[in-house]
Scaffold this motif. Structure first.
Motif, PDB file in Angstrom:
ATOM      1  N   HIS A 164      -1.330  -1.789 -15.735  1.00 22.91           N
ATOM      2  CA  HIS A 164      -2.727  -2.370 -15.766  1.00 22.91           C
ATOM      3  C   HIS A 164      -2.991  -2.424 -14.342  1.00 22.91           C
ATOM      4  O   HIS A 164      -4.357  -3.586 -14.405  1.00 22.91           O
ATOM      5  N   VAL A 165      -2.301  -3.061 -13.455  1.00 28.88           N
ATOM      6  CA  VAL A 165      -3.310  -3.101 -12.179  1.00 28.88           C
ATOM      7  C   VAL A 165      -4.229  -2.287 -11.494  1.00 28.88           C
ATOM      8  O   VAL A 165      -4.108  -1.287 -11.517  1.00 28.88           O
ATOM      9  N   THR A 210      -6.796  -6.908 -13.185  1.00 27.24           N
ATOM     10  CA  THR A 210      -6.051  -6.072 -14.492  1.00 27.24           C
ATOM     11  C   THR A 210      -6.875  -5.666 -15.699  1.00 27.24           C
ATOM     12  O   THR A 210      -8.253  -6.361 -14.830  1.00 27.24           O
ATOM     13  N   LEU A 263       1.968  -9.356 -16.760  1.00 29.86           N
ATOM     14  CA  LEU A 263       0.353  -7.585 -17.363  1.00 29.86           C
ATOM     15  C   LEU A 263       1.810  -7.402 -16.063  1.00 29.86           C
ATOM     16  O   LEU A 263       2.509  -6.740 -14.944  1.00 29.86           O
TER      17      LEU A 263
END
Lengths: 195, 80
Positions: free
Chosen positions: A116-117, A141, A112
Motif C-alpha cells: 500500500h506504500v 499510503t 501498513l
C-alpha cells in the motif's frame, strides 16, 4: 529480532526507535533535579561549614523530604524512559508496524502493508538534526490512513531506502531507478553503516 | 496540643506507598510490552537498585531517631 504481534513466517528487516537526542533533555532535567538536594547539602556543609545535627528533627525531616523527592523524580524519569523505549517502528518483509506507547496503559498499533506504500519522503531540517542525522520519514499510503510518519528517527534516508527496496510491486529494475520523492538529505555513500 | 513525631513518618509512608503503586504499574507496563528485551531488563534492574539505594540511605539516617517523642504547642486562647 522479534516484536509483539509478529506473525510466524514474518521476518523483521529493521527495528527503529526514536533518536537518542529525544532523551537528552529529560536526562539533563533528571540529573539537575536529582542533584539539587546533594548540591544544597554540599553548600551547607562544605562551603558554609555548618555542622548538621543528625539526631535533630529538622535533619530527619529533611532526609524524608529529600528521599520522597528523589523517589518521585526517579519514577517520572523511568516512566518517560518506558514511553521512549516502547515507541518503535518495525519494518518486516511484508508490512510496516508502528507501535506508539501513550502513558503506561495506552498503546496504539498501526499497520501498513508494503503493497500500500505509494510515496516515501524524508525530512531532515535544522542544524542539530543535520549534525546528528535524524529526521522524519513520511509514507503516503493507499489505505484508509493516508500518511504514516516515522518521527525523530536516526538515518531517515536509510529507512526510506529500505522501504523502497522492500516494495513488492516493483520489479528489480524499477527498484534501482526509484528514489524517495522528496529528500532533503544527501544520498548515503556505499558502505555506510546501517542503524 | 501534642503531636507525635511519628506523624511525619506516617506521611512519608503514605508518599512511599503511592510511589510503590506507581512503580508497580510501570514495572507491569515494562513486563507486558517490552518483551523481556535485554535493555528493558537492565534499565528495570537499575531502576529497582536505585530505589532500594534511596530507601536504604533513608533508613540509615532515620532509624535511630526516637519517633515516640511529641511536639507540644499551645493553641492561642480567646480567654484573657
Amino acid at each position: 529480532m522479534q516484536f509483539p504481534g509478529q506473525k510466524p513466517d514474518e521476518k523483521v528487516t529493521m527495528l527503529v526507535r526514536k533518536h537518542w537526542s529525544v532523551l537528552v533533555r529529560q536526562v539533563i532535567m533528571f540529573i539537575i533535579a536529582a542533584g539539587v538536594p546533594l548540591a544544597i547539602y554540599l553548600v551547607i556543609t562544605k562551603v558554609m561549614n555548618i555542622t548538621l545535627d543528625h539526631s535533630s528533627l529538622g535533619f530527619v525531616l529533611a532526609v524524608l523530604g529529600v528521599s520522597a523527592f528523589e523517589l518521585y523524580v526517579l519514577l517520572f524519569f523511568f516512566i518517560f524512559w518506558i514511553d521512549y523505549y516502547l515507541d518503535l517502528w518495525v519494518i518486516t518483509d511484508s508490512r510496516i508496524v508502528a507501535i506508539e506507547q501513550e502513558g503506561l496503559f495506552s498503546r496504539r498499533v498501526s499497520e501498513l502493508p508494503l503493497s500500500h506504500v505509494q510515496d516515501v519522503k524524508t525530512d531532515v531540517s535544522g542544524f542539530v538534526a543535520t549534525m546528528l542525522r535524524y529526521g522524519n520519514v513520511t509514507i503516503e499510503t493507499a489505505g484508509e490512513q493516508s500518511k504514516f510518519v516515522f518521527e525523530h528517527i536516526p538515518r531517515p534516508d536509510l529507512i526510506a531506502q529500505k522501504i523502497i527496496e522492500l516494495q513488492p510491486n516493483l520489479s528489480p529494475i524499477q527498484q534501482q531507478s526509484v528514489a524517495p520523492a522528496k529528500q532533503n538529505t544527501p544520498t548515503p555513500k556505499s558502505g555506510t553503516p546501517v542503524i | 496540643m501534642t503531636i507525635p513525631y511519628s506523624i511525619f513518618l506516617i506521611a512519608y509512608a503514605v508518599l512511599a506507598g503511592i510511589f510503590l503503586i506507581g512503580m508497580m504499574m510501570s514495572l507491569w507496563s515494562v513486563l507486558r510490552f517490552a518483551s523481556m528485551s535485554k535493555i528493558a531488563m537492565i534499565s528495570t534492574f537499575i531502576f529497582i537498585i536505585a530505589v532500594l539505594g534511596i530507601l536504604a540511605l533513608t533508613w540509615q539516617n532515620v532509624h535511630a531517631f526516637d519517633w515516640r517523642q511529641t511536639f507540644t504547642f499551645q493553641v492561642p486562647s480567646l480567654r484573657s
